[in-house]
Write a protein that holds these residues in place. Structure first.
Motif, PDB file in Angstrom:
ATOM      1  N   GLY A  39     -42.961  16.167 -35.992  1.00 55.54           N
ATOM      2  CA  GLY A  39     -42.060  17.051 -36.729  1.00 55.54           C
ATOM      3  C   GLY A  39     -42.450  17.118 -38.189  1.00 55.54           C
ATOM      4  O   GLY A  39     -42.493  18.202 -38.794  1.00 55.54           O
TER       5      GLY A  39
ATOM      6  N   VAL B 100     -43.410  20.438 -40.370  1.00 54.09           N
ATOM      7  CA  VAL B 100     -42.714  20.844 -41.600  1.00 54.09           C
ATOM      8  C   VAL B 100     -43.712  21.001 -42.743  1.00 54.09           C
ATOM      9  O   VAL B 100     -43.740  22.032 -43.429  1.00 54.09           O
ATOM     10  CB  VAL B 100     -41.624  19.801 -41.942  1.00 54.09           C
ATOM     11  CG1 VAL B 100     -41.086  20.069 -43.347  1.00 54.09           C
ATOM     12  CG2 VAL B 100     -40.513  19.849 -40.916  1.00 54.09           C
TER      13      VAL B 100
ATOM     14  N   MET C 163     -41.002  11.993 -34.258  1.00 56.16           N
ATOM     15  CA  MET C 163     -40.653  12.702 -35.484  1.00 56.16           C
ATOM     16  C   MET C 163     -41.891  12.918 -36.358  1.00 56.16           C
ATOM     17  O   MET C 163     -41.924  13.848 -37.166  1.00 56.16           O
ATOM     18  CB  MET C 163     -39.619  11.909 -36.283  1.00 56.16           C
ATOM     19  CG  MET C 163     -38.202  12.056 -35.787  1.00 56.16           C
ATOM     20  SD  MET C 163     -37.160  11.103 -36.880  1.00 56.16           S
ATOM     21  CE  MET C 163     -35.640  11.063 -35.968  1.00 56.16           C
TER      22      MET C 163
ATOM     23  N   THR D 197     -48.285  12.748 -41.752  1.00 56.14           N
ATOM     24  CA  THR D 197     -47.917  12.116 -40.493  1.00 56.14           C
ATOM     25  C   THR D 197     -48.388  10.663 -40.456  1.00 56.14           C
ATOM     26  O   THR D 197     -47.635   9.769 -40.028  1.00 56.14           O
ATOM     27  CB  THR D 197     -48.548  12.894 -39.316  1.00 56.14           C
ATOM     28  OG1 THR D 197     -48.300  14.272 -39.527  1.00 56.14           O
ATOM     29  CG2 THR D 197     -47.961  12.467 -38.007  1.00 56.14           C
TER      30      THR D 197
END
Lengths: 425, 435
Positions: free
Chosen positions: B168, B172, B165, B194
Motif C-alpha cells: 500500500g 501511495v 501494507m 516500502t
C-alpha cells in the motif's frame, strides 16, 4: 540559398539522465552496478564477520590432509590414507560413471519408447504412453528409493546360493541360482558380475602425476585405429560410388579391420573373465556392483528416458510426411529414407532438448544421497565437509565442479549440434 | 432351335457382408495388433509384460488389508484370509498415518487451518486460471498470501497485515510521485519507501495494532510442518514467485544493456549449472555465513527462496525461447505505434511470448513440485522420504516398503498429471492461429 543546419542541441540537464533515451541506459547500468557491488560487498563483509565470529579461516589446505575414511566404490586407487582431494576425485569419478551409464541407458530406452509410441500397434503405443506418463509425473526420488528397496528387499541372501551336503544328498536345488549362464549373482549385498582380466598384461604407465592402465590404453588405441581404417574404407567406397555409380561391398572389410586386430590383441594378452564364486559368506572374484549405484543409475535412466521419449516423438512428428513421401518417390528404401532423410532432420529438433536432459541427469546424480552412493556430494560435500567443518570451502568447490561439468557438457553438445545443424547461408 | 431367353436380374443383389477377417473385432485386431511379423511379436511381448505385471501386482492389491494396527497384524489377517504365503498390501498404514502424510507434525486440533488455506487456494487461483470468472475475485488473490501465512503459522494477524501494507505504501508513494517525476523515478522512490516501511515501521506498527486489537491464532513452528502440506507450501509459493522473477530474468537476458545482460546470464547459468541439492544445502549450511551475524530466519523460508531462484532460472530460459520465437515484426510494430519498452512488453510481446511458452512453463512447474521432495535432505519432512522414514521408525510399521511409496507416489502423479492436462487445455484454448 539553402544550407543545412544542425538541429539545435539542448544543453545537458540532469533530468536527461532519466528521460533521454540516449543517457537512460547508462544511468540504469550505473545504478545496477552500484547496487550489485554494494550487495556483493555486503555478502563478503558478512562472511568475513561470521568466519571471525566462529574462529574459522577460509583456506583449502584441508584438501591435502589425510582423509581417514573409506569409500566403497573406487575406480582408481584410494585408501583412507589418501588426501581429501583424492577422495573428492574418487567421488567425481563415481558421479561421472553414474551419469555416463545413466545417459547411455536413458538414450537407448528413450529412443525405443519414443519410436514405439508412434507405432501403429495399438497395444504397444498405449503401453508406452502409460510408461511415459507414469515416470514423468512422479518425483525421481521415488524411483531411486523404490529401486533401492527392490534390490535390497526382493533379492536372495548370499547364503541362499549355497548347496550344502545335506541338500546334495537330498537332491534339492539351492533357493537361488546365478543368472546369465551362471555368471551373474544378484544378492542382498550387491550384483556380482564377471571381471575382464588379462594374463600377460603390460606394466602400468607411470606419467608424472597420473598412473594409467596401459592394457586399457593399448586396447583403445587398437580399437580406435580399427575404427579409423573402417572410416577410410567407407570414404573410399563413397568415392567409387560417386565416380562409377556402383558401391563396392564393404561390410566384410569393415568387420575385419575392426574386429581382427582387437580380438588378436585380446588373445595375445590372454584375456579371460573372472567369474564370481561363492566363498564363505559372500561372493568373491569378479566385480561387485553396489546396489546403491544400480538403483541410482537405473532410476535416473528410466526417469530421464520418459522425457527423452517425448523429445524423440516430437522430433519425428516435426518432420512433415511430405519428406518421407518424397524419399519414397525418389525410390529410396525405408531404411535409407530413415537414415538419409528423416533422421538428419529430426536430429536437429531432438538434440537441443536432449542436451538439457543429459544435463539434468548428470545433476540428478547428486540424489545419490538418498541411497548413500559415494558420489561427489557424498565425499566432498558429505564426509569431508562433516569431518573438517569447512562448509564454505567444500560447498563452493562442489558447486564449482558441478558448474564446470555442466558447462563442459553443454558446450561439447553445442559443438555437436552445430555439426548436424541445417547449413544455412 | 428353341427360343433363347437371357436371364436378366431385375432387382439389385443385397450387398454381401465382407469376409470375416475383414470386419469387426477381427479386422481391428489384424490392423492394430497383428499387421505384420514385427507387430505380432511386439504385441505378444506387450501382452506378456502386461500379464507379468498383473499377475504380480494383482493378487497383492486384491489381498489389501485396510483395518489393522500394525504390519504384523496385517500379515496375520492376510495369512488367515488368503492362506499361508499369500502376499497383500497393507493399506492399514495409510489409514493409520494419513494425517502425517498430509500435515506432518502439525497439531491435530488445528488441521482446519491448513485445510481452509488449501480450499481458499482454489478460490484464489480460480480467477487467474479461468478468465470467465468475475474480476472482483482477484482481490482475494491479492490478500491470499498474507491470509495463508497467518492461517498456517499463526501468531498475530497484524504481522502479515502490516507487511501487506508495505505494498500500500508503494502504491501511495507511486501515485503521489508519478505526475511530478515520471514512472522510473517514482517506482524507485516507492521501492525505497516500502523497504523503509518493512525495515523500521513493520515491528512497532504491528505491536501497536496488536495491543489495540489482539487477534491471534496459536502459533505453529516450521519444524512441525511436513508431508504434502510442506510440498504444497513450498511448491505454490515458489511457483507464484518464480514466474515474475523468470520474466524479469528473461528480459534482462535479452536486454541491450551489457551489464544487465551479463548479470542475468551469470545468474541463470550458475543456477542451472548446479544441482538443486547443492542449493538446498546452501540454504541450510551457507546462508548463515552470508547473512549478518546473529540473523537466523526460518528454514522453510530459506528453502523457498532458493527453490524460487532455481525455478526462476529455468522459467527464464523457457520464456527466452518464447521471446525468440516471436517474429521480429511484432517488436517493430510496437515501436512503430510509439509504445515505450514496458508498454510494448505488457501489451504486445509478453502476451504472445507467454502463450508460446505455456507448455514449457507448466513443465517447469511440474518439475518444481516434484523437486519439493528433495527438502528431505535438509531435514524437512517431505511426504516421500521424510514421513515414510518416520512411519517406518514406528515399531508397528517397521518393514513396510511398498505401500508408503505407492501412496505418496500416486498423489504426486494425480497432481502433476492434472497440471499437465490443464496446460494442454490452456494451449488449445489460447490457440489463435488457423493451421
Amino acid at each position: 540559398m539553402a544550407f543545412v543546419q544542425e538541429p539545435p542541441k539542448d544543453a545537458f540537464r540532469l533530468g536527461m539522465l532519466i528521460y533521454d533515451t540516449r543517457y537512460r541506459s547508462i544511468t540504469i547500468q550505473v545504478v545496477v552496478l552500484v547496487l550489485f557491488l554494494l550487495f556483493l560487498s555486503w555478502l563478503v563483509n558478512n562472511t568475513i564477520a561470521n568466519l571471525a565470529l566462529k574462529d574459522r579461516t577460509f583456506d583449502f589446505a584441508f584438501l591435502f590432509a589425510r582423509s581417514g575414511y573409506d569409500i566403497n566404490q573406487t575406480l582408481v586407487d584410494y585408501t583412507n590414507d589418501s588426501s581429501h582431494l583424492r577422495a573428492a576425485y574418487i567421488g567425481l569419478l563415481n558421479t561421472l560413471l553414474s551419469a555416463l551409464i545413466g545417459c547411455a541407458l536413458a538414450t537407448v530406452l528413450g529412443v525405443t519408447v519414443g519410436v514405439l509410441r508412434l507405432s501403429r500397434n495399438w497395444l504397444i503405443s498405449r503401453l508406452m504412453t502409460v510408461y511415459v506418463e507414469i515416470f514423468r509425473n512422479v518425483p525421481v526420488l521415488l524411483w531411486i528409493l523404490l529401486g533401492a528397496a527392490i534390490l535390497s528387499e526382493a533379492t536372495p541372501a548370499p547364503a541362499d546360493y549355497r548347496v550344502t551336503e545335506a541338500m546334495q544328498a537330498a537332491g534339492e536345488a539351492p533357493k537361488a541360482s546365478m543368472v546369465l549362464f551362471d555368471s551373474v549373482a544378484i544378492t542382498t549385498r550387491g550384483i556380482n558380475i564377471p571381471a575382464p582380466m588379462v594374463e600377460h598384461g603390460l606394466p602400468r604407465l607411470e606419467l608424472p602425476g597420473i598412473s594409467l592402465n596401459s592394457n586399457l590404453l593399448v586396447f583403445f588405441l587398437v580399437l580406435g585405429a580399427g575404427l579409423y581404417a573402417d572410416h577410410r574404407i567407407r570414404a573410399h567406397a563413397r568415392r567409387v560410388q560417386e565416380a562409377t555409380g556402383l558401391r563396392p561391398v564393404t561390410w566384410w572389410k569393415s568387420l575385419a579391420v575392426i574386429f581382427v586386430p582387437t580380438i588378436g590383441l585380446l588373445m595375445l594378452m590372454g584375456f579371460h573373465l573372472d567369474y564370481p564364486v561363492l566363498k564363505k559368506f559372500n561372493f568373491t572374484g569378479g566385480i561387485e556392483v553396489l546396489h546403491s549405484f544400480t538403483a541410482l543409475t537405473f532410476a535416473l535412466a528410466v526417469y530421464t528416458a520418459a522425457f527423452i521419449a517425448e523429445i524423440v516423438r516430437a522430433g519425428i512428428l516435426a518432420i512433415s510426411r511430405g519428406q518421407s513421401e518424397a524419399a519414397f518417390a525418389l525410390g529410396l528404401r525405408p531404411g535409407r529414407t530413415m537414415s538419409l532423410v528423416i533422421l538428419p532432420q529430426a536430429l536437429r529438433v531432438i538434440i537441443p532438448p536432449l542436451i538439457s536432459q543429459y544435463l539434468n541427469l548428470t545433476k540428478n546424480t547428486s540424489l545419490a544421497i538418498a541411497v548413500s552412493y559415494m558420489d561427489l556430494r557424498g565425499t566432498l560435500g558429505g564426509v569431508t565437509l562433516n569431518q573438517t567443518g569447512k562448509e564454505l570451502e567444500c560447498m563452493l568447490l562442489m558447486m564449482g565442479i558441478y558448474l564446470t561439468i555442466s558447462l563442459t557438457i553443454s558446450s561439447l553438445m553445442n559443438l555437436f549440434n552445430r555439426a548436424v545443424k541445417l547449413k544455412e547461408r | 432351335m428353341g427360343e433363347f431367353t437371357p436371364f436378366v436380374r431385375t432387382e439389385m443383389l443385397a450387398p454381401q457382408a465382407p469376409p470375416v477377417s475383414q470386419r469387426g473385432a477381427i479386422r481391428w485386431l489384424r490392423e492394430n495388433l497383428f499387421s505384420g511379423p514385427l507387430n505380432t511379436v511386439l504385441t505378444l511381448l506387450g501382452l506378456a509384460a502386461l500379464l507379468w505385471v498383473v499377475s504380480h501386482l494383482g493378487p497383492w492389491l486384491l489381498h489389501s488389508v485396510w483395518n489393522a494396527n500394525s504390519l504384523t497384524e496385517c500379515r496375520e489377517i492376510i495369512a488367515a484370509t488368503w492362506g499361508e504365503g499369500a502376499s497383500g498390501a497393507c493399506w492399514a498404514m495409510v489409514r493409520d498415518r494419513w494425517h502425517q502424510y498430509l500435515f506432518g507434525f502439525y497439531p491435530s486440533p488445528l488441521y482446519w487451518r491448513p485445510t481452509l488455506a488449501f480450499a481458499l487456494l482454489f478460490v484464489a487461483i480460480a480467477p487467474v486460471l479461468y478468465s470467465q470468472l468475475p474480476r472482483k475475485l482477484l482481490l482475494l488473490t491479492a490478500v491470499y498470501p498474507a491470509l495463508t501465512f497467518w492461517l498456517l503459522w499463526g501468531g498475530s494477524i497484524w504481522v502479515p497485515v502490516v507487511a501487506m501494507m508495505g505494498f500500500g505504501v508503494f502504491a501511495v508513494v507511486f501515485r503521489l510521485a508519478q505526475p511530478r517525476f515520471g514512472v522510473p523515478v517514482s517506482a524507485g522512490l516507492g521501492a525505497v519507501a516500502t523497504s523503509l516501511w518493512w525495515m523500521f515501521a513493520q515491528a512497532p506498527v504491528a505491536a501497536v495494532l496488536q495491543s489495540i486489537a489482539p487477534v491471534t491464532l496459536t502459533s505453529v513452528d516450521s519444524d512441525q510442518f511436513g508431508g504434502f502440506l510442506l510440498s504444497v507450501v513450498i511448491g505454490v509459493t515458489a511457483i507464484s514467485a518464480s514466474l515474475p522473477m523468470g520474466i524479469l530474468l528473461a528480459l534482462g537476458r535479452k536486454s541491450d544493456m551489457l551489464l544487465v545482460r551479463t548479470l542475468s546470464v551469470g545468474f541463470i547459468e550458475f543456477i542451472r549449472g548446479v544441482p538443486l541439492i547443492t542449493l538446498l544445502f546452501t540454504a541450510s549450511l551457507l546462508l548463515q555465513y552470508f547473512l549478518p551475524p546473529g540473523s537466523d530466519f526460518d528454514i522453510i523460508l530459506r528453502v523457498i527462496i532458493l527453490v524460487t531462484f532455481f525455478a526462476a532460472a529455468y522459467i527464464a530460459e523457457v520464456i527466452r525461447g518464447g521471446l525468440a520465437a516471436l517474429p521480429r515484426g511484432q517488436y517493430e510494430a510496437a515501436d512503430a505505434l510509439g509504445l515505450d519498452y514496458w508498454q510494448a512488453q505488457r501489451l504486445i510481446i509478453m502476451p504472445q511470448a507467454l502463450k508460446i511458452s505455456i507448455p514449457g512453463i507448466v513443465s517447469s512447474f511440474i518439475g518444481l513440485f516434484k523437486d519439493t521432495t528433495l527438502v528431505a535432505f535438509v531435514g524437512l519432512n517431505d511426504p516421500l522420504k521424510g514421513i515414510t522414514q518416520i512411519v517406518r521408525a514406528d515399531i508397528n510399521w517397521k518393514g513396510i516398503y511398498w505401500e508408503p511409496y505407492l501412496f505418496a507416489g500416486s498423489i504426486f502423479f494425480l497432481i502433476c498429471f492434472g497440471m499437465s492436462r490443464y496446460s494442454m487445455w490452456l494451449e488449445r484454448k489460447l490457440k489463435t492461429d488457423h493451421r
